[in-house]
Design an enzyme around this catalytic site. Structure first.
Site, PDB file in Angstrom:
ATOM      1  N   SER A 121       1.306  -1.623   1.777  1.00 11.14           N
ATOM      2  CA  SER A 121       2.442  -1.831   0.884  1.00 11.14           C
ATOM      3  C   SER A 121       2.050  -1.955  -0.593  1.00 11.14           C
ATOM      4  O   SER A 121       2.897  -1.823  -1.482  1.00 11.14           O
ATOM      5  CB  SER A 121       3.196  -3.111   1.299  1.00 11.14           C
TER       6      SER A 121
ATOM      7  N   SER B 164      -2.545  -3.699   4.046  1.00 10.14           N
ATOM      8  CA  SER B 164      -1.825  -3.309   2.834  1.00 10.14           C
ATOM      9  C   SER B 164      -2.615  -3.424   1.539  1.00 10.14           C
ATOM     10  O   SER B 164      -2.105  -3.066   0.476  1.00 10.14           O
ATOM     11  CB  SER B 164      -0.528  -4.121   2.703  1.00 10.14           C
TER      12      SER B 164
ATOM     13  N   LYS C 275       1.324  -7.750  -8.166  1.00  9.25           N
ATOM     14  CA  LYS C 275       2.226  -7.202  -7.145  1.00  9.25           C
ATOM     15  C   LYS C 275       3.533  -7.976  -7.145  1.00  9.25           C
ATOM     16  O   LYS C 275       3.538  -9.215  -7.213  1.00  9.25           O
ATOM     17  CB  LYS C 275       1.546  -7.280  -5.777  1.00  9.25           C
TER      18      LYS C 275
END
Length: 494
Positions: A160, A184, A79
């Site tokens: 997210s 998330s 990420k």
């Protein structure tokens, strides 16, 4: 080599060890998959050379007869909230575009030390603020899933960690890192039919993770199944003296102890999570999940978490307040973007830089956070929200006196179309209604896929555990996984 990309982390690791295929073959297959999936916009930066270098090291070790590292031959996605040395790290924001850290964060260093390779940096909501991956400066991530019935509207992959969830579901990566502040990891996992676990707050170091809300942010793994999550988490977790909130505790062997036998366990069903207006499909899946854990030997008990209804309001005071403080460092002076016109003073430069560098959702949360921390409103908002947070944590403590784990839905709906909720921030915030309470309490929680809705989209079930009981959460997740028999995958259109 397309069949290689159908394999998960454990299968790849074991296949390389057994010589069924080389680590380089694995890296090349996944590099090709990543390169061919630009339409999903899951990656901000691709790093095929990193994956190949790790693969070649694994092959060389095997050829020399040396012991292989725990993740030798396994490439993963990272990420883009994680600072990776020499590789652009943006938090999906224009503010950090072009920023290449001179250090490696602890979690990724542990994964590289374990032999993993990096396929690239995954897209996300800007500064991890969002539930649909629509706030990224680098464009929306598009879910690989499509609704049935000829509806080709592009869907949100959740947020997210939407780049992570989309890449795993599309077989671009076998696993990825995510971060979970209010859901998330779990919500995008539910939206895309994969598994993801948020460990106990402090299990994984936050050093080198671009901060959103420091008392809530927690790194965790996302993968195709529970076992793969356990493998990744083992190699991510551990004490880090560079993180003041890191827990100085040994890392259990979660993979070895993994068992779906729930005999002797009590699973709590919180009555407050049966919300008015919840889709019937969500309630039906929850009821099926209850039957699955009963079949695994668990006893079901009803529990009450009376302050649940205050969790979202408290979260959307605490998280923006911490964000407004954390994001104050992005001022155009030290690193990242600088907007400076001739004749401007320092204050003008600050304002211009932040106006250009931050997206609308980030600005919204900074404004909320600054407001609730201001002198006239601190006690009325932030202090009260902190008290509510304590009450929510106490609710969980009381519930765990009569049960070992909790079972709930992960999200209040299946994936929605891009643009469907982005115009109404409150509607978007409601996506976190089931995940936020356990985040406020710092508890381990996991989402596993349980089935499909009428449109053929994945739905997830959430397991919440006591502090440090990742083993119990993983075990219950495995029990559900074994009984759900979820094998659905998106049809390739990209």
């Amino acid at each position: 080599m397309s069949e290689i990309t159908d394999l998960g982390i454990a299968q790849l690791r074991d296949g390389v060890r057994a010589g069924i295929f080389s680590a380089r073959e694995v890296a090349e297959a996944f590099n090709a998959a990543v390169s061919g999936a630009k339409a999903l916009n899951a990656f901000i930066v691709e790093t095929p050379e990193h994956a190949l270098a790790a693969a070649d090291a694994a092959d060389a070790a095997r050829a020399a007869g040396d012991p292989l590292k725990p993740l030798a031959g396994v490439p993963i996605g990272m990420k883009d909230l994680f600072a990776t040395k020499g590789v652009q790290t943006t938090a999906a924001s224009h503010m950090l575009e072009g920023f290449k850290p001179v250090y490696e964060l602890t979690v990724s260093q542990r994964l590289w030390d374990a032999g993993a390779g990096m396929l690239g940096k995954l897209n996300l909501d800007q500064f991890a603020m969002g539930s649909s991956n629509e706030t990224s400066y680098f464009g929306n991530v598009i879910s690989p899933w499509r609704r049935g019935g000829g509806d080709n509207a592009p869907l949100a992959p959740g947020g997210s960690s939407g780049g992570s969830s989309a890449a795993i579901a599309a077989r671009l990566v076998p696993g990825a890192t995510g971060t979970d502040t209010g859901g998330s990891i779990r919500q995008p996992a539910a939206f895309t039919g994969i598994s993801g676990i948020k460990p106990t707050y402090g299990r994984c170091s936050r050093y080198g993770v671009v901060a959103f809300a420091s008392s809530l942010d927690q790194a965790g793994p996302m993968a195709r199944d529970v076992k793969d999550c356990a493998i990744l988490l083992e190699n991510m977790a551990g004490f880090d003296p560079k993180d003041a909130t890191s827990l100085n505790l040994p890392v259990p062997n979660w993979e070895e102890a993994l068992s779906g036998d729930l005999r002797g366990k009590k699973i709590g069903i919180p009555k407050e999570y049966r919300l008015d207006g919840s889709p019937e499909e969500i309630i039906k899946l929850w009821d099926r999940g209850i039957e699955w854990v009963k079949d695994a030997g668990a006893e079901i008990v009803e529990v009450s978490l009376p302050h649940t209804k205050y969790a979202l309001p408290a979260y959307y005071i605490i998280a923006p307040a911490e964000a407004s403080s954390n994001l104050a460092r992005y001022d155009g002076v030290r690193y990242g973007l600088r907007e400076l016109a001739e004749g401007q003073n320092l204050q003008d430069m600050y304002a211009a830089t932040r106006a250009a560098g931050f997206g609308d959702e980030v600005k919204r949360r900074i404004l909320i956070g600054t407001y609730v921390l201001s002198a006239g409103f601190y006690d009325a908002y932030f202090t009260q929200a902190s008290k509510v947070r304590s009450l929510i944590a106490r609710d969980f403590e009381n519930a765990f006196t009569v049960c070992d784990l909790l079972l709930t839905p992960t999200a209040p709906s299946a994936a929605f179309a891009l643009g469907e909720k982005s115009a109404d921030p409150l509607a978007m915030y409601l996506n976190d209604v089931f995940t936020v309470p356990s985040s406020l309490a710092g508890l381990p929680a996991m989402s596993v896929p349980g089935g499909l809705d009428a449109g053929g989209l994945p739905l997830g079930l959430q397991i919440i555990g006591r502090p440090l009981d990742e083993q119990g959460v993983l075990g219950a997740g495995l029990a559900i996984e074994q009984r759900a028999g979820f094998t659905a995958r998106p049809e390739q259109w990209w």
